[in-house]
Design an enzyme around this catalytic site. Structure first.
Site, PDB file in Angstrom:
ATOM      1  N   ASP A  96       0.860  -1.193   0.000  1.00  0.00           N
ATOM      2  CA  ASP A  96       0.000   0.000   0.000  1.00  0.00           C
ATOM      3  C   ASP A  96       0.894   1.240   0.000  1.00  0.00           C
ATOM      4  O   ASP A  96       1.858   1.305   0.775  1.00  0.00           O
ATOM      5  CB  ASP A  96      -0.862   0.077   1.265  1.00  0.00           C
TER       6      ASP A  96
ATOM      7  N   ASP B 210       0.284   8.146   7.740  1.00  0.00           N
ATOM      8  CA  ASP B 210       0.436   6.742   8.166  1.00  0.00           C
ATOM      9  C   ASP B 210       1.673   6.607   9.047  1.00  0.00           C
ATOM     10  O   ASP B 210       1.648   5.964  10.092  1.00  0.00           O
ATOM     11  CB  ASP B 210       0.668   5.821   6.950  1.00  0.00           C
TER      12      ASP B 210
ATOM     13  N   GLU C  32       0.557  -2.410  11.223  1.00  0.00           N
ATOM     14  CA  GLU C  32       0.362  -2.579   9.788  1.00  0.00           C
ATOM     15  C   GLU C  32       1.446  -1.856   8.992  1.00  0.00           C
ATOM     16  O   GLU C  32       1.775  -2.243   7.877  1.00  0.00           O
ATOM     17  CB  GLU C  32      -1.020  -2.037   9.401  1.00  0.00           C
TER      18      GLU C  32
ATOM     19  N   ASP D  90      -3.365  -0.727  13.626  1.00  0.00           N
ATOM     20  CA  ASP D  90      -3.348  -0.067  12.321  1.00  0.00           C
ATOM     21  C   ASP D  90      -3.429   1.409  12.690  1.00  0.00           C
ATOM     22  O   ASP D  90      -4.491   1.889  13.100  1.00  0.00           O
ATOM     23  CB  ASP D  90      -4.565  -0.509  11.495  1.00  0.00           C
TER      24      ASP D  90
ATOM     25  N   GLU E 216      -7.139  -5.459  11.830  1.00  0.00           N
ATOM     26  CA  GLU E 216      -8.493  -5.027  11.450  1.00  0.00           C
ATOM     27  C   GLU E 216      -9.541  -6.081  11.822  1.00  0.00           C
ATOM     28  O   GLU E 216     -10.479  -5.807  12.559  1.00  0.00           O
ATOM     29  CB  GLU E 216      -8.535  -4.720   9.942  1.00  0.00           C
TER      30      GLU E 216
HETATM   31  O1  F6P Z   1      -7.470  -1.798   4.586  1.00  0.00           O
HETATM   32  C1  F6P Z   1      -7.770  -0.540   4.588  1.00  0.00           C
HETATM   33  C2  F6P Z   1      -9.094  -0.061   4.043  1.00  0.00           C
HETATM   34  O2  F6P Z   1      -8.915   1.316   3.869  1.00  0.00           O
HETATM   35  C3  F6P Z   1     -10.301  -0.341   4.945  1.00  0.00           C
HETATM   36  O3  F6P Z   1     -10.337   0.496   6.042  1.00  0.00           O
HETATM   37  C4  F6P Z   1     -11.441  -0.098   3.994  1.00  0.00           C
HETATM   38  O4  F6P Z   1     -12.612  -0.768   4.385  1.00  0.00           O
HETATM   39  C5  F6P Z   1     -10.898  -0.637   2.698  1.00  0.00           C
HETATM   40  O5  F6P Z   1      -9.475  -0.645   2.809  1.00  0.00           O
HETATM   41  C6  F6P Z   1     -11.307   0.206   1.520  1.00  0.00           C
HETATM   42  O6  F6P Z   1     -11.004  -0.472   0.391  1.00  0.00           O
HETATM   43  P1  F6P Z   1     -11.333   0.005  -1.109  1.00  0.00           P
HETATM   44  O7  F6P Z   1     -10.049   0.559  -1.610  1.00  0.00           O
HETATM   45  O8  F6P Z   1     -11.750  -1.204  -1.826  1.00  0.00           O
HETATM   46  O9  F6P Z   1     -12.417   1.051  -1.035  1.00  0.00           O
END
Ligand code: F6P
Length: 340
Positions: free
Chosen positions: A67, A73, A96, A118, A285
């Site tokens: 990521d 962060d 994380e 996280d 999470e």
């Molecule tokens: O893992 C982090 C996260 O930001 C979660 O908090 C959230 O539910 C998800 O990823 C959002 O994912 P997407 O990019 O599919 O919207």
């Protein structure tokens, strides 16, 4: 206009909780939760200032999961470590944002707990001034362990002794469970204290609101495709009611909404994340949120088993599929899996 609410502070609440747990003597658990609260206050302060504090934007680096890391962060991660590594309440941390679990440096006092976190969930919301949050979980360190390894953190969610999150939204709220109910505290910026504003939070058993990233629809497994297709059919479909949809893109925001007014949140296994085991992380999470949701009367599954019973594989960054929220709705979604 009513005056600002005052009442039980988080510190008072935690001391009472510690008494209830019969751990009056050490004060270490109280101290640990206070450390976490301090990290959350520090993060809240910077998140609130946003661009004025120069904390928006990316760093150009990636975390171990690939990521893109936001500046905030890393700042939030450092604030957690600073708050936890000096007071002798924990033996180590897993974040994380860190490649490996962190054993406290030589010379730092150690305590009996392990903390996973996280530090800034939903951080892609940071630059657009939307909800972000921190999620944390507390485990007992194995007896006699001075320098915990990844193996020591690899324990099923049922072994957590506390879990919580801090949502940085229009107000900052810390929500906490030690397994006996869920309580919410709002940060009063004038006095710098979290105040108990949401005692005994309970998730309504029924809901007609779902949260899932619909753009992934074509990658889902058939049971999820079928359940969501039936939700969308509304009154005319087999579920017989009209559903609404929400997507905050920060799990912490979705779970908070569900604690307040019910709902179901899903980040299921899909064709793209199957090999990794899902998208969301078990230790940072899945487990903490499952503990909170269950303690508030909701349910939390992977689609096939209870999240809190998932056997960790030794990788602190293990991922897990997630279906959690209002009990009856989660059971409905589970029926599509059971009957597949
Ligand atoms: O893992 C982090 C996260 O930001 C979660 O908090 C959230 O539910 C998800 O990823 C959002 O994912 P997407 O990019 O599919 O919207």
């Amino acid at each position: 206009m009513a005056a600002e609410k005052m009442g039980t502070t988080l510190s008072t609440f935690i001391i009472d909780e510690q008494r209830r747990l019969g751990d009056q003597a050490s004060g270490l658990f109280t101290g640990l939760l206070n450390d976490i609260a301090i990290a959350c206050k520090g993060i809240s302060n910077l998140v609130n200032k946003g661009d004025l504090a120069g904390v928006l934007g990316t760093t150009g680096t990636e975390n171990t999961m690939g990521d893109a890391q936001k500046k905030m962060d890393l700042i939030a991660n450092d604030l957690f470590i600073d708050a936890l590594e000096n007071n002798g309440h924990c033996a180590g941390m897993a974040s994380e944002e860190l490649d490996n679990v962190l054993c406290l440096p030589e010379g730092k006092p150690r305590g009996p707990y392990l903390v996973t976190f996280d530090p800034l969930d939903g951080s892609s919301n940071m630059d657009i001034n939307m909800d972000v949050g921190a999620i944390f979980s507390v485990l007992k360190a194995p007896e006699g362990v001075q320098c915990p390894t990844a193996e020591d953190f690899s324990r099923p969610g049922v072994e957590q002794v506390a879990a919580g999150y801090c949502l940085y939204g229009p107000s900052s709220m810390l929500v906490l469970t030690t397994g006996n109910g869920v309580n919410g505290f709002t940060l009063c910026s004038s006095i710098g204290e979290f105040i108990l504003t949401h005692p005994n939070m309970e998730i309504p058993e029924d809901t007609s609101e779902f949260a899932i990233n619909m753009s992934n629809q074509r990658f889902w497994e058939q049971p999820v495709k079928d359940y969501i297709a039936d939700c969308i059919q509304g009154e005319e479909g087999p579920l017989g009611k009209r559903y609404n949809m929400r997507w905050v893109a920060a799990m912490v925001g979705e779970i908070h909404r569900i604690l307040i007014r019910g709902g179901i949140f899903m980040y299921p296994i899909d064709e793209r994340n199957r090999e990794a085991g899902g998208k969301l992380r078990l230790l940072y999470e899945g487990n903490p949120m499952a503990m909170i949701v269950e303690a508030a009367g909701g349910a939390a599954y992977t689609g096939y088993e209870r999240i809190l019973e998932v056997k960790p594989n030794g990788d602190p960054h293990q991922r897990v599929p997630v279906i959690m929220g209002s009990k009856n709705e989660v059971e409905k979604a589970m029926d599509y899996h059971r009957n597949a």
